[in-house]
Design a protein around this motif. Structure first.
Motif: not given
Length: 92
Positions: A86-87, A82-83, A89-90
């Motif tokens: 998110r990284k 998940v981390w 995608q950012a």
């Protein structure tokens, strides 16, 4: 129309009990003890990754194999996934 089935790209396929990494697949043993042993050996070999034959790539592979049987490793792997998502995608 039926939706196309989403194929697994990374992890362990629960239907076939295969380790999946991209298009590469490897069948895991039926024995839980043997899977835990293989995962532990992969992690230990990865820690010794500075040696010529072994490599650091063995650590994540060992964690994936262990996550099939051990809940705390599964939770750790999921948090990391998940981390990372998110990284990624950012940054895009």
């Amino acid at each position: 129309m039926a939706e196309p089935r989403k194929t697994k790209k990374f992890g362990i396929d629960a239907r076939t009990h295969e380790l999946v990494i991209g298009t590469w697949r490897m069948r895991l043993p039926q024995s839980r003890l043997l899977r835990i042993t293989i995962g532990g050996v992969l992690i230990f070999g990865g820690i010794l990754g500075f040696l010529p034959v072994l490599g650091f790539w063995m650590v994540p592979l060992g964690l994936i194999v262990l996550s099939h049987d051990l809940a705390f490793v599964r939770r750790l792997r999921r948090r990391l996934h998940v981390w990372w998502a998110r990284k990624w995608q950012a940054s895009n």
